[in-house]
Design a protein around this motif. Sequence first.
Motif, PDB file in Angstrom:
ATOM      1  N   LEU A   1      38.596  39.155  40.554  1.00  0.00           N
ATOM      2  CA  LEU A   1      39.619  38.091  40.795  1.00  0.00           C
ATOM      3  C   LEU A   1      41.077  38.810  40.922  1.00  0.00           C
ATOM      4  O   LEU A   1      41.193  39.987  40.184  1.00  0.00           O
ATOM      5  CB  LEU A   1      39.824  37.184  39.622  1.00  0.00           C
TER       6      LEU A   1
ATOM      7  N   CYS B   1      36.737  31.520  35.526  1.00  0.00           N
ATOM      8  CA  CYS B   1      37.690  32.373  36.373  1.00  0.00           C
ATOM      9  C   CYS B   1      39.040  31.991  35.885  1.00  0.00           C
ATOM     10  O   CYS B   1      39.972  32.903  35.732  1.00  0.00           O
ATOM     11  CB  CYS B   1      37.461  31.596  37.570  1.00  0.00           C
TER      12      CYS B   1
ATOM     13  N   VAL C   1      39.654  35.988  45.645  1.00  0.00           N
ATOM     14  CA  VAL C   1      38.454  35.828  45.094  1.00  0.00           C
ATOM     15  C   VAL C   1      37.289  36.601  45.788  1.00  0.00           C
ATOM     16  O   VAL C   1      37.257  36.266  46.824  1.00  0.00           O
ATOM     17  CB  VAL C   1      37.891  34.375  44.571  1.00  0.00           C
TER      18      VAL C   1
ATOM     19  N   VAL D   1      31.417  34.920  40.835  1.00  0.00           N
ATOM     20  CA  VAL D   1      32.705  36.021  41.183  1.00  0.00           C
ATOM     21  C   VAL D   1      32.655  37.175  40.456  1.00  0.00           C
ATOM     22  O   VAL D   1      32.343  37.316  39.153  1.00  0.00           O
ATOM     23  CB  VAL D   1      33.645  35.233  40.815  1.00  0.00           C
TER      24      VAL D   1
END
Length: 369
Positions: A340, A269, A300, A337
């Motif tokens: 972002l 990330c 997120v 994830v």
Amino acid sequence: MPKASIETQTSRKIIHVDMDCFYAAIEMRDDPLLRKAAVAVGGSPDKRGVIATCNYEARSYGVHSAMASAHAKRLCPNLIIVPPNFDKYRHDSKVIRSIFSKYTPLIEPLSLDEAYLDVSDSEHYKGSATYIAQAIRHEIHKELNLTASAGIAPNKFLAKVASDWEKPNGQFVITPDEVDAFMLELPVKKIPGVGKKTSEKLHNMGVYNCADLQKLELLDLTRKFGSFGQNLYYLARGIDNRPVITHYPRKSLSVENTYDRDLYTLEDCQDQLPRLMETLKHRLARSNIDSPVNKLFVKVKFSDFSATTVEKTSFGVNDDLFYELMDEGFHRREKSVRLLGIGVRFQNTESANFVQLPLEYIDEAFDQE
């Protein structure tokens, strides 16, 4: 209804104009092959795209905005997903705005495809808001070959509700004398800020329409729903004295990206931050925003579609702080994830200690549980 509210509302004529599936309608207009198909505008299903809008044919399959494109294709295998062309949409939006300005200078845009107009003092069509709305819709169709729906009412809340009543390509009027009777049958889910969770809470209280809601005292609603209870109390009675505001100071600016493959670690990330920060700084440099930055935030969205936002006070863009916020956000779930985002919030210099959000932008606190 309090006497002051009656006097304020009956002296106002508000129109809410809402384009019919705007982005999709533009694409269908410009490509004859799309006109009889189920069409959506959005990102690719192969790249985790999201539907921005869709036409009514697609909606009949259950497709809707903010839905994952891959899921939309499962619901409607014949769905044609067109990538968005915002330059084209902005161009048509400017044409629509110029049509509005022929009838009133009091225009409050909500997005590219909808706006409030206060025509209380307009001399066009002898001051008839109904005829003004018809003329605007006719002119939009003539100039752009697109359809619009409109709601006409004594306030913004009711005008927005009314614009959805005869969609697509229609209009609906709620006169001051009709407000009380109209409100009795209106479902509570039509009130701005009432989403799925809030609806469930109200249903558990035996409240399904505004007639039910009117039976509850203001104190009871504020105890149950906090400050939002006051909005429920007044809107259930059709009371909304907000003026049409021609300019809102921008409160934030952000960039985000949905990734083709999940990001599994914090390092993954954080590796995306330099590119996001470069894009954000470029957008800030191009903007004409005079207000100073007073907060940074990181968003997120995880693989299960849950999301979290972390923010912290900062007087300016601080690269190191974005890394700290990313660390905190990632560890709130510790799942892979899919998206972002980073951004800044601006200080409102005219009212630095208090910002009153309009009803459309109320944070649905009760729907975040």
